[in-house]
Write an enzyme that holds these catalytic residues in place. Sequence first.
Site, PDB file in Angstrom:
ATOM      1  N   HIS A  56      41.901  16.045  78.667  1.00 50.19           N
ATOM      2  CA  HIS A  56      40.956  14.852  78.649  1.00 50.19           C
ATOM      3  C   HIS A  56      39.941  14.913  77.898  1.00 50.19           C
ATOM      4  O   HIS A  56      39.137  15.961  77.933  1.00 50.19           O
ATOM      5  CB  HIS A  56      41.064  14.107  80.565  1.00 50.19           C
ATOM      6  CG  HIS A  56      42.674  14.426  81.103  1.00 50.19           C
ATOM      7  ND1 HIS A  56      42.517  15.092  82.264  1.00 50.19           N
ATOM      8  CD2 HIS A  56      43.646  13.051  81.082  1.00 50.19           C
ATOM      9  CE1 HIS A  56      43.766  14.363  82.155  1.00 50.19           C
ATOM     10  NE2 HIS A  56      44.053  14.152  82.311  1.00 50.19           N
ATOM     11  N   ASP A  59      37.931  15.783  80.147  1.00 54.26           N
ATOM     12  CA  ASP A  59      37.802  17.575  80.791  1.00 54.26           C
ATOM     13  C   ASP A  59      36.851  17.816  80.158  1.00 54.26           C
ATOM     14  O   ASP A  59      35.925  19.445  80.375  1.00 54.26           O
ATOM     15  CB  ASP A  59      39.455  18.082  80.635  1.00 54.26           C
ATOM     16  CG  ASP A  59      40.486  17.497  81.679  1.00 54.26           C
ATOM     17  OD1 ASP A  59      39.865  16.735  82.284  1.00 54.26           O
ATOM     18  OD2 ASP A  59      41.770  17.578  80.879  1.00 54.26           O
TER      19      ASP A  59
HETATM   20  C1  GCO Z   1      49.580  13.125  87.767  1.00 53.01           C
HETATM   21  C2  GCO Z   1      49.526  12.554  86.468  1.00 53.01           C
HETATM   22  C3  GCO Z   1      48.562  13.833  85.680  1.00 53.01           C
HETATM   23  C4  GCO Z   1      48.235  13.210  83.832  1.00 53.01           C
HETATM   24  C5  GCO Z   1      48.004  13.593  83.240  1.00 53.01           C
HETATM   25  C6  GCO Z   1      47.629  12.662  81.655  1.00 53.01           C
HETATM   26  O1  GCO Z   1      48.681  13.519  88.107  1.00 53.01           O
HETATM   27  O2  GCO Z   1      49.530  12.118  88.477  1.00 53.01           O
HETATM   28  O3  GCO Z   1      50.769  13.778  85.676  1.00 53.01           O
HETATM   29  O4  GCO Z   1      48.196  14.834  84.962  1.00 53.01           O
HETATM   30  O5  GCO Z   1      50.120  13.758  83.187  1.00 53.01           O
HETATM   31  O6  GCO Z   1      46.449  12.991  83.963  1.00 53.01           O
HETATM   32  O7  GCO Z   1      47.173  11.766  81.899  1.00 53.01           O
END
Ligand code: GCO
Length: 389
Positions: A56, A59
């Site tokens: 992200h 991140d």
């Molecule tokens: C969750 C999601 C997230 C997304 C990630 C990408 O935990 O429900 O899977 O992990 O995949 O944040 O935006």
Amino acid sequence: MGKTYKPAKSDKFAFGLWTVMNRGADPFGAPTRKPLDPLEAIRRLGEMGVYGYEFHDNDIIPIGTPAAQRDKLIKRAKQIGDSVGIRATMATCNMFSHPVFKDGAFTSNSAKVRAYALQKAMNAIDVGAELGAKVFVFWGGREGTEVDSSKDPAVALKRYREAIDFLCEYVLDNGYDMKFAVEPKPNEPRGDIFLATAGSALAFTYTCAHPEMIGVNPEIEHIRMSGLNSYHEICQLLEAGKLFDIHLGAQKPLRYDQDIRFGAEDLKESFFVVKALEDYKWPGTRAFDAHPYRTENEAGVWDFVEGCMRSYLILREKVAAFNADPEIQGILAEINEGNRALEKLMSGYSRESAAELKARAFDPDALAKKQLRYEKLDQLTQELLLGVR
Ligand code: GCO
Ligand code: MN
């Protein structure tokens, strides 16, 4: 015996940075692990044989980071990535952590919030492009409701589409080599999230102005949260040419998002997911999106990383064994009974083929008599997975 199941870069494994940076907090408890620096995470993953990382915007670059510092962080990420042979394979925009997104980003009722989300997404796309990510994911974690009177889902989806269309033009206008993937999830953190399943995300992509630029990023855990079959969902996306990224992990059905290590639940379904990716020679990265158990310390994070990859490699070996098993293949050949003349008739409509088909005599009772040896087939599969075949 003697097999190491050590990942090679050619295995194309990827991890979300947020997976190893996860500190074990949950709605009832505080973090159990110290923060992990994202650049350190990149280095360690690269050293462990991982091919790519997903991230992200926040991140790597926290909200409010001044431009000069942003550039420095991107440069460092590139340098470290090059030094350990790992690259950014997917970028995404965090539109769920900050309270500004408490009622959605692209589907918020506030035009200001929607505009801020669009601005944030464009900036995240720039970072993704600078780091060379070819896929950009939209996980609309806050795009949903608890209160149905608060939002008309039809209006929300129209807004969602307008944002995606806007961002497609942004990518094209900037000449970025990047495709989008929508990541469906049924609920959590919202009571109900828009675009809940792979099928709804798939349908949504065709309503966008540039459907060829938009695919789906299915996640095993999200599919199983709805009690659906991840093998089936993933195969539908493969068949449609819409599998643009994948999130591998494990999950008991119909529960909160457990996000556990790949292979840790329902080995058989995990096996078939691996089989689909391998048999179709899907070219994308095998990306893991799950969390180490809350019980783990920092060392356990890397056990988690290793475990995900080992399980994939072992299951991949089982796929080869399944495909080469004479008894299993014999049953498959027996149940896949072809008929050239009939297949030709069914392969495309014409008045003649319709008339010929209607004139054919079939004996459904005789057809129904054929035994389909699924008991045997499944037991053989099971024994292969259990390691006694
Ligand atoms: C969750 C999601 C997230 C997304 C990630 C990408 O935990 O429900 O899977 O992990 O995949 O944040 O935006
Ligand atoms: Mn995910």
